[in-house]
Design a protein around this motif. Structure first.
Motif, PDB file in Angstrom:
ATOM      1  N   VAL A  80      35.570  62.242  41.679  1.00  0.00           N
ATOM      2  CA  VAL A  80      35.667  60.785  41.773  1.00  0.00           C
ATOM      3  C   VAL A  80      34.464  60.243  42.547  1.00  0.00           C
ATOM      4  CG1 VAL A  80      36.919  58.869  42.835  1.00  0.00           C
ATOM      5  CG2 VAL A  80      38.170  60.624  41.588  1.00  0.00           C
ATOM      6  N   ASP A  81      33.800  59.266  41.937  1.00  0.00           N
ATOM      7  CA  ASP A  81      32.705  58.551  42.594  1.00  0.00           C
ATOM      8  C   ASP A  81      33.315  57.295  43.215  1.00  0.00           C
ATOM      9  OD1 ASP A  81      30.414  57.290  43.403  1.00  0.00           O
ATOM     10  OD2 ASP A  81      29.675  56.855  41.389  1.00  0.00           O
ATOM     11  N   LEU A  82      33.716  57.395  44.487  1.00  0.00           N
ATOM     12  CA  LEU A  82      34.475  56.335  45.150  1.00  0.00           C
ATOM     13  C   LEU A  82      33.570  55.360  45.892  1.00  0.00           C
ATOM     14  CD1 LEU A  82      37.202  55.093  46.080  1.00  0.00           C
ATOM     15  CD2 LEU A  82      37.077  56.640  48.065  1.00  0.00           C
ATOM     16  N   THR A  83      33.810  54.073  45.669  1.00  0.00           N
ATOM     17  CA  THR A  83      33.208  53.011  46.475  1.00  0.00           C
ATOM     18  C   THR A  83      34.338  52.342  47.254  1.00  0.00           C
ATOM     19  OG1 THR A  83      31.455  52.613  44.834  1.00  0.00           O
ATOM     20  CG2 THR A  83      31.899  50.860  46.436  1.00  0.00           C
ATOM     21  N   TRP A  84      34.283  52.441  48.563  1.00  0.00           N
ATOM     22  CA  TRP A  84      35.338  51.925  49.448  1.00  0.00           C
ATOM     23  C   TRP A  84      34.791  50.718  50.196  1.00  0.00           C
ATOM     24  CZ3 TRP A  84      40.081  51.308  51.106  1.00  0.00           C
ATOM     25  CH2 TRP A  84      40.389  51.138  52.464  1.00  0.00           C
ATOM     26  N   ILE A  85      35.418  49.557  49.996  1.00  0.00           N
ATOM     27  CA  ILE A  85      34.954  48.314  50.605  1.00  0.00           C
ATOM     28  C   ILE A  85      36.040  47.766  51.535  1.00  0.00           C
ATOM     29  CG2 ILE A  85      34.191  45.949  50.183  1.00  0.00           C
ATOM     30  CD1 ILE A  85      32.219  47.989  49.167  1.00  0.00           C
ATOM     31  N   VAL A  86      35.674  47.522  52.774  1.00  0.00           N
ATOM     32  CA  VAL A  86      36.582  46.907  53.736  1.00  0.00           C
ATOM     33  C   VAL A  86      36.045  45.530  54.099  1.00  0.00           C
ATOM     34  CG1 VAL A  86      37.631  47.073  56.013  1.00  0.00           C
ATOM     35  CG2 VAL A  86      37.296  49.144  54.658  1.00  0.00           C
ATOM     36  N   ASP A  87      36.888  44.516  53.920  1.00  0.00           N
ATOM     37  CA  ASP A  87      36.524  43.137  54.229  1.00  0.00           C
ATOM     38  C   ASP A  87      36.964  42.828  55.658  1.00  0.00           C
ATOM     39  OD1 ASP A  87      35.835  40.504  54.141  1.00  0.00           O
ATOM     40  OD2 ASP A  87      37.455  39.882  52.794  1.00  0.00           O
ATOM     41  N   GLU A  88      36.000  42.710  56.561  1.00  0.00           N
ATOM     42  CA  GLU A  88      36.310  42.435  57.965  1.00  0.00           C
ATOM     43  C   GLU A  88      36.968  41.052  58.086  1.00  0.00           C
ATOM     44  OE1 GLU A  88      36.896  43.530  61.681  1.00  0.00           O
ATOM     45  OE2 GLU A  88      35.773  44.803  60.267  1.00  0.00           O
ATOM     46  N   GLY A  89      38.213  41.046  58.566  1.00  0.00           N
ATOM     47  CA  GLY A  89      38.955  39.797  58.672  1.00  0.00           C
ATOM     48  C   GLY A  89      39.601  39.358  57.367  1.00  0.00           C
ATOM     49  N   GLY A  90      39.473  40.191  56.331  1.00  0.00           N
ATOM     50  CA  GLY A  90      39.969  39.825  55.014  1.00  0.00           C
ATOM     51  C   GLY A  90      41.476  39.943  54.877  1.00  0.00           C
ATOM     52  N   LEU A  91      42.044  39.066  54.035  1.00  0.00           N
ATOM     53  CA  LEU A  91      43.467  39.068  53.738  1.00  0.00           C
ATOM     54  C   LEU A  91      43.708  39.688  52.365  1.00  0.00           C
ATOM     55  CD1 LEU A  91      44.370  35.456  54.967  1.00  0.00           C
ATOM     56  CD2 LEU A  91      44.406  37.583  56.281  1.00  0.00           C
ATOM     57  N   HIS A  92      44.972  39.746  51.982  1.00  0.00           N
ATOM     58  CA  HIS A  92      45.359  40.361  50.715  1.00  0.00           C
ATOM     59  C   HIS A  92      44.681  39.655  49.534  1.00  0.00           C
ATOM     60  CE1 HIS A  92      47.874  42.940  48.319  1.00  0.00           C
ATOM     61  NE2 HIS A  92      48.414  41.930  47.667  1.00  0.00           N
ATOM     62  N   CYS A  93      44.058  40.452  48.663  1.00  0.00           N
ATOM     63  CA  CYS A  93      43.421  39.948  47.429  1.00  0.00           C
ATOM     64  C   CYS A  93      42.374  38.880  47.715  1.00  0.00           C
ATOM     65  CB  CYS A  93      44.473  39.413  46.465  1.00  0.00           C
ATOM     66  SG  CYS A  93      45.606  40.678  45.869  1.00  0.00           S
ATOM     67  N   GLY A  94      41.571  39.107  48.746  1.00  0.00           N
ATOM     68  CA  GLY A  94      40.564  38.138  49.143  1.00  0.00           C
ATOM     69  C   GLY A  94      39.659  37.640  48.025  1.00  0.00           C
ATOM     70  N   PRO A  95      39.088  38.528  47.185  1.00  0.00           N
ATOM     71  CA  PRO A  95      38.186  38.049  46.130  1.00  0.00           C
ATOM     72  C   PRO A  95      38.824  37.047  45.176  1.00  0.00           C
ATOM     73  CG  PRO A  95      37.910  40.408  46.434  1.00  0.00           C
ATOM     74  CD  PRO A  95      39.089  40.002  47.273  1.00  0.00           C
ATOM     75  N   VAL A  96      40.093  37.240  44.847  1.00  0.00           N
ATOM     76  CA  VAL A  96      40.768  36.309  43.936  1.00  0.00           C
ATOM     77  C   VAL A  96      40.960  34.952  44.618  1.00  0.00           C
ATOM     78  CG1 VAL A  96      42.845  35.907  42.558  1.00  0.00           C
ATOM     79  CG2 VAL A  96      41.913  38.216  42.752  1.00  0.00           C
ATOM     80  N   PHE A  97      41.255  34.977  45.929  1.00  0.00           N
ATOM     81  CA  PHE A  97      41.474  33.724  46.668  1.00  0.00           C
ATOM     82  C   PHE A  97      40.171  33.020  47.024  1.00  0.00           C
ATOM     83  CE2 PHE A  97      45.766  35.209  46.988  1.00  0.00           C
ATOM     84  CZ  PHE A  97      46.523  34.048  47.125  1.00  0.00           C
ATOM     85  N   ASP A  98      39.029  33.604  46.644  1.00  0.00           N
ATOM     86  CA  ASP A  98      37.766  32.878  46.764  1.00  0.00           C
ATOM     87  C   ASP A  98      37.756  31.652  45.852  1.00  0.00           C
ATOM     88  OD1 ASP A  98      36.702  34.573  48.625  1.00  0.00           O
ATOM     89  OD2 ASP A  98      35.321  35.588  47.269  1.00  0.00           O
ATOM     90  N   PHE A  99      38.650  31.656  44.866  1.00  0.00           N
ATOM     91  CA  PHE A  99      38.668  30.603  43.856  1.00  0.00           C
ATOM     92  C   PHE A  99      39.903  29.732  44.043  1.00  0.00           C
ATOM     93  CE2 PHE A  99      36.128  34.094  42.602  1.00  0.00           C
ATOM     94  CZ  PHE A  99      35.012  33.517  42.015  1.00  0.00           C
ATOM     95  N   PRO A 100      39.708  28.418  44.199  1.00  0.00           N
ATOM     96  CA  PRO A 100      40.830  27.543  44.551  1.00  0.00           C
ATOM     97  C   PRO A 100      41.855  27.392  43.430  1.00  0.00           C
ATOM     98  CG  PRO A 100      38.857  26.248  44.093  1.00  0.00           C
ATOM     99  CD  PRO A 100      38.442  27.685  44.084  1.00  0.00           C
ATOM    100  N   MET A 101      43.089  27.122  43.836  1.00  0.00           N
ATOM    101  CA  MET A 101      44.142  26.834  42.871  1.00  0.00           C
ATOM    102  C   MET A 101      43.783  25.579  42.081  1.00  0.00           C
ATOM    103  SD  MET A 101      47.477  27.457  45.311  1.00  0.00           S
ATOM    104  CE  MET A 101      47.823  29.071  46.027  1.00  0.00           C
ATOM    105  N   GLY A 102      44.385  25.454  40.907  1.00  0.00           N
ATOM    106  CA  GLY A 102      44.081  24.320  40.044  1.00  0.00           C
ATOM    107  C   GLY A 102      44.356  22.973  40.666  1.00  0.00           C
TER     108      GLY A 102
END
Length: 337
Positions: free
Chosen positions: A286-308
Motif C-alpha cells: 500500500v502506497d499510503l498518504t496520511w493527512i492530518v488537519d491541525e484543528g480540523g473537524l469531521h469531513c473538513g474538505p466537504v465543509f469547505d463548501f457552504p450549504m445551499g
C-alpha cells in the motif's frame, strides 16, 4: 427552524473563529442537528440523495444524468458524463442521512480543478446507496460493487477509476477495497486482478469503541450521537462481519495500491483513524498518504463548501487542495506508465 437559526446566530456572535462565517454557520447547523434531531429526521427532510442531486443540478444548470442500479441504488453524474478517467464518490451521513447539497459542490470543485490541471475531461459520479433502515450490511457494499461493475461494463478500466469516500462513505470505500482481495460471500467478487487507480478516504466513519472519546468537544458529532449511530449501524450484524464496519488488525491484509487517509485533530474519531493508519502501514503493497488537519473537524474538505442556504464563495482549505492534487496524480501516473 427558529431554534436552529437562533443557535447559529448566537454561535456566530459569541464565538471567535478565523474561519469564514459561512463555514462556521454550516458547522454549527451540522453540530446542532446531529445532536438535537432524531437520527432519521434528515432522511425525512431531505427525502433522498436523488432528490437533493436533482435540486442541486437544476440550481447549477447542469445536466441531470441518473443511472439505475440493482436494488434501487442510483449512480448520478456531476456535470457531463465522461468515461476516460472516473472518480466514484460515496457520501457520508452515518449510513442514515442522504447526500448533502454542499457535497455535490465539493465534487464539482474536484472535477473542475482536475480538468483544469490535466486539460481534459474527467468523469465524477456519486452513488446513492440504500440507507438504514432499508439497507443493512452488506447492502451498501453490494450497492458500491454494483456501481463499480456498472462502470466496468461501460468500458471504464480499473486503472482509470478512483474511489473517493467521506465519513460513512469512506467506510464503504474501505469495504470495497477489502472486497477486491477478500470477497464477502454475500456479494459478487471482482476479477482477481482488479486494482483501482486510488482510494481516498476522508474522515472514515468508524463505530464507537471504548476509549475512543477523543480530546475534542467541538467536533460536528457528539459522543452521544456517535454512540447512537454506532448502535444503529451494528444492530443485528453478524459477528463475523463486524470488522467490515470497524476495521481491526488483519482486516486490510493483502490490500494493494494507492490510498489516501485524512483526519482532523479535533475529530471525535481521531484515535480510530490513527489505528486505521497503523493498519495500512503494516501493508507492504500500500502506497499510503496520511493527512492530518491541525484543528480540523469531521469531513473538513466537504465543509469547505457552504450549504445551499448560504450561497457564496467557498473556503478552500489545505486538505482539500491536497485531496485534489492526490486525485490528479492518480490519473497522471497512468500517463507515465
Amino acid at each position: 427552524m427558529y431554534c436552529v437559526s437562533w443557535h447559529v446566530l448566537y454561535h456566530l456572535v459569541t464565538t471567535s473563529s478565523p474561519k469564514p462565517w459561512r463555514r462556521t454557520a454550516c458547522e454549527t447547523i451540522a453540530r446542532f442537528t446531529t445532536k438535537r434531531f432524531p437520527l432519521f429526521a434528515p432522511q425525512y427532510l431531505l427525502k433522498s440523495s436523488v432528490h437533493v442531486y436533482e435540486h442541486w443540478a437544476r440550481q447549477h444548470r447542469l445536466p441531470r444524468t441518473i443511472e439505475v442500479l440493482p436494488d434501487d441504488a442510483r449512480l448520478m453524474w456531476i456535470g457531463p458524463k465522461c468515461l476516460d478517467n472516473v472518480i466514484l464518490f460515496i457520501h457520508g451521513g452515518g449510513f442514515v442521512i442522504p447526500m448533502s447539497d454542499f457535497a455535490h459542490t465539493f465534487l464539482l470543485h474536484v472535477k473542475t480543478e482536475i480538468q483544469k490541471s490535466r486539460g481534459e475531461p474527467v468523469g465524477v459520479c456519486t452513488l446513492a446507496y440504500n440507507l438504514i433502515p432499508d439497507g443493512r450490511f452488506p447492502s451498501q457494499l453490494r450497492d458500491a460493487h454494483a456501481a463499480v461493475d456498472f462502470l466496468f461494463q461501460l468500458g471504464v478500466k480499473p486503472a482509470n477509476l478512483q474511489v473517493l469516500g467521506e465519513s460513512a462513505g469512506g467506510t464503504i470505500a474501505l469495504q470495497l477495497l477489502r472486497h477486491v482481495h477478500h470477497p464477502h460471500p454475500a456479494v459478487e467478487p471482482f476479477p482477481p486482478d482488479t486494482r483501482f487507480a486510488g482510494v481516498c478516504v476522508i474522515s472514515p466513519g468508524v463505530p464507537y469503541r471504548e476509549g475512543d472519546d477523543g480530546e475534542s468537544k467541538n467536533d460536528l458529532i457528539s459522543l452521544r450521537t456517535l454512540k447512537k449511530f454506532s448502535a444503529l449501524l451494528t444492530y443485528d450484524v453478524l459477528e463475523s462481519d463486524m470488522h467490515y464496519l470497524a476495521p481491526e488488525e488483519g482486516f486490510l491484509e493483502s490490500i494493494q495500491g494507492r490510498v489516501m487517509l485524512t483526519s482532523g485533530t479535533e475529530e471525535l474519531m481521531a484515535r480510530a483513524h490513527a489505528r486505521l493508519r497503523d493498519e495500512f502501514m503494516r501493508c507492504p503493497d500500500v502506497d499510503l498518504t496520511w493527512i492530518v488537519d491541525e484543528g480540523g473537524l469531521h469531513c473538513g474538505p466537504v465543509f469547505d463548501f457552504p450549504m445551499g442556504i448560504f450561497p457564496g464563495k467557498p473556503y478552500i482549505g489545505e486538505v482539500t487542495k491536497k485531496v485534489v492534487r492526490w486525485l490528479t496524480n492518480g490519473f497522471d501516473t497512468l500517463l507515465e506508465v
